[in-house]
Structures are given as structure tokens and as C-alpha cells.
Design an enzyme around this catalytic site. Structure first.
Site, PDB file in Angstrom:
ATOM      1  CG  ASP A  12     -21.391  81.628 106.729  1.00  0.00           C
ATOM      2  OD1 ASP A  12     -22.624  81.979 107.096  1.00  0.00           O
ATOM      3  OD2 ASP A  12     -20.354  82.033 107.233  1.00  0.00           O
ATOM      4  CG  ASN A  60     -27.357  76.937 111.600  1.00  0.00           C
ATOM      5  OD1 ASN A  60     -27.293  76.340 110.525  1.00  0.00           O
ATOM      6  ND2 ASN A  60     -26.377  77.806 112.052  1.00  0.00           N
TER       7      ASN A  60
END
Ligand code: IPE
Ligand code: IPE
Ligand code: MG
Length: 224
Positions: A12, A60
Site C-alpha cells: 500500500d 479496488n
């Protein structure tokens, strides 16, 4: 010393890195790919047998189309360019997640899996279009459909990750402490490491520090 067999990573911080350094989230994803290559190499050096990388979550899809397109294109180009090299380095590729993607990409993913299926140096599980809740529900449905008993063993053996041992370590970069729907069943007894650095800045030294800390932890698994 704890044996280290499987490392799982939530990669991330690409978007923030890109905005900070190049005023573009996409540039961050591109830079993140360089870290992927570094960390694969370093995992092999450390004799890690399984590396699971969270590349794209079921959530996502809520991102802007142009970012999604960019991400999948990056993956496609990467696989096309690097598959031969990955293969000759003994890397086995396995997709963990829902392969219901566009046909071109699906064909490429299946090709990469087949081509590398006999390799034994390291197995890279690419968590792509992956969501732990979906995995758990899919598994329950499969057990019911096949009239199997709902036992822990049957459950484990019917997850997307069947035949893959549970991660010993979870690393999440990007200064956020959450699982974001990643391997919720499999991480039940993993050691969790949350790293402040954004994924493109994460390097071998950071990785080694985590491995060292892990080696000194007393893992109880409920015992004393
Ligand atoms: C992680 O980086 C990569 C993917 C989700 C594909 P992000 O894109 O989430 O980066 P931040 O968290 O927005 O910085
Ligand atoms: C988790 O990162 C997914 C991947 C790294 C592929 P996100 O950036 O999507 O997680 P949230 O939305 O911040 O929880
Ligand atoms: Mg993020």
C-alpha cells in the site's frame, strides 16, 4: 528461530508516493512495480518459499476507470516482458482471486500459471481481484454444492489458497493498520507488521529488519 516459509504483503502507498514525488498516482504504481521485483529477489535470497502479494482487491473496482486500466495494463506488460525471466529463475506463479477479468488478461494469467507450474524455487501468489469475504463465501458455497461437511479441514482445502500454507508474516506498508479484506481466514495466527514507509520506498533493509524481528517472536498458537 521461527522458520519462515510464507510472507504476505499488502503493498500500500503507491498513490500517495506518486502524488508526492511526481504529482501522479500512476507514477506511484509504476514505481511500486520496481519494489515488487526487488522484494521477489530478496525473498528468494532469504529462501522464502511462498510470497503472496496483494495486487488488486475486489474493492479496488471502486477506483476511477483510468487508474484501474492503468493497473491492469501495468500487470499485463510486466508479465509479457518478464515471464521468461521469472520462469528461468524458478518462480512459480499462482493467481489467487477471481480470474473473471478481460479475456486477454485471463489468457495471459493462465499461460503464466501453466508455464511456471513445475517451478520450485519460490511460489508467488498474486492476489488479484481478491477479497477475503468473497473467498469465504465462495468456499462455503462450494462445500455445500459438493455435499461436503463444513469442517475446518474441508474449508481450508477449498479456499483459493488450498495447498498454500498460512502466512507466517503479514507486512502492510503505507502507514495504515488494517487488513482491507485480505486473507482473513489465513492470517488468523500470522505475525503482523505495519510499516510506515510507502510501498515504492520499501527496500531490502526494511524487509530484513522485519524478518529479524519475526525470528525473535515467541509464537504460541494458543499454547504456553
Ligand atoms: C496500493 O497502493 C496499490 C493498489 C491498491 C493497487 P494505493 O494505490 O492504495 O496507494 P495509496 O494508499 O492511495 O497511497
Ligand atoms: C489494499 O489497499 C489493496 C491492495 C494493496 C491491493 P487499499 O489502498 O485498497 O486499501 P484501503 O482502501 O486503504 O483499505
Ligand atoms: Mg491504499
Amino acid at each position: 528461530m521461527n522458520p519462515l516459509n510464507h510472507v504476505a504483503i499488502i503493498m500500500d502507498g503507491n498513490g500517495r508516493w506518486g502524488m508526492r514525488n511526481k504529482n501522479s498516482r500512476k507514477a506511484g504504481h509504476k514505481a511500486g512495480l520496481k519494489t515488487v521485483e526487488k522484494i521477489i529477489k530478496h525473498s528468494i535470497k532469504n529462501k522464502i518459499k511462498f510470497l503472496t502479494l496483494y495486487a488488486f482487491s475486489t474493492e479496488n473496482w471502486k477506483r476511477p476507470d483510468s487508474e484501474i486500466k492503468y493497473l491492469f495494463n501495468l500487470l499485463e506488460v510486466f508479465l509479457r516482458e518478464k515471464i521468461q525471466k521469472l520462469h528461468s529463475n524458478g518462480i512459480k506463479i499462482k493467481i489467487v482471486g477471481n480470474k473473471n477479468l478481460n479475456k486477454k488478461l485471463r489468457t495471459l494469467l493462465t499461460y503464466a500459471e501453466k508455464k511456471t507450474s513445475k517451478n520450485e524455487k519460490i511460489q508467488i501468489n498474486l492476489a488479484l481481484n481478491y477479497g477475503s469475504k468473497k473467498e469465504i463465501l465462495d468456499t462455503v458455497k462450494k462445500l455445500i454444492k459438493n455435499k461436503k461437511k463444513i469442517t475446518e479441514e474441508n474449508f481450508t482445502n477449498n479456499l483459493y489458497t488450498k495447498n498454500i500454507p498460512n502466512p507466517d508474516i503479514l507486512i502492510r506498508t503505507g502507514n495504515t493498520k488494517r487488513l482491507s479484506n485480505f486473507l482473513m481466514w489465513q492470517l488468523a495466527y500470522s505475525e503482523l507488521f505495519f510499516e510506515k514507509k510507502l510501498w515504492p520506498d520499501f527496500n531490502e533493509i526494511d524487509y530484513d529488519k522485519i524478518i529479524k524481528k519475526y525470528s525473535q517472536i515467541k509464537r504460541n498458537f494458543g499454547k504456553i
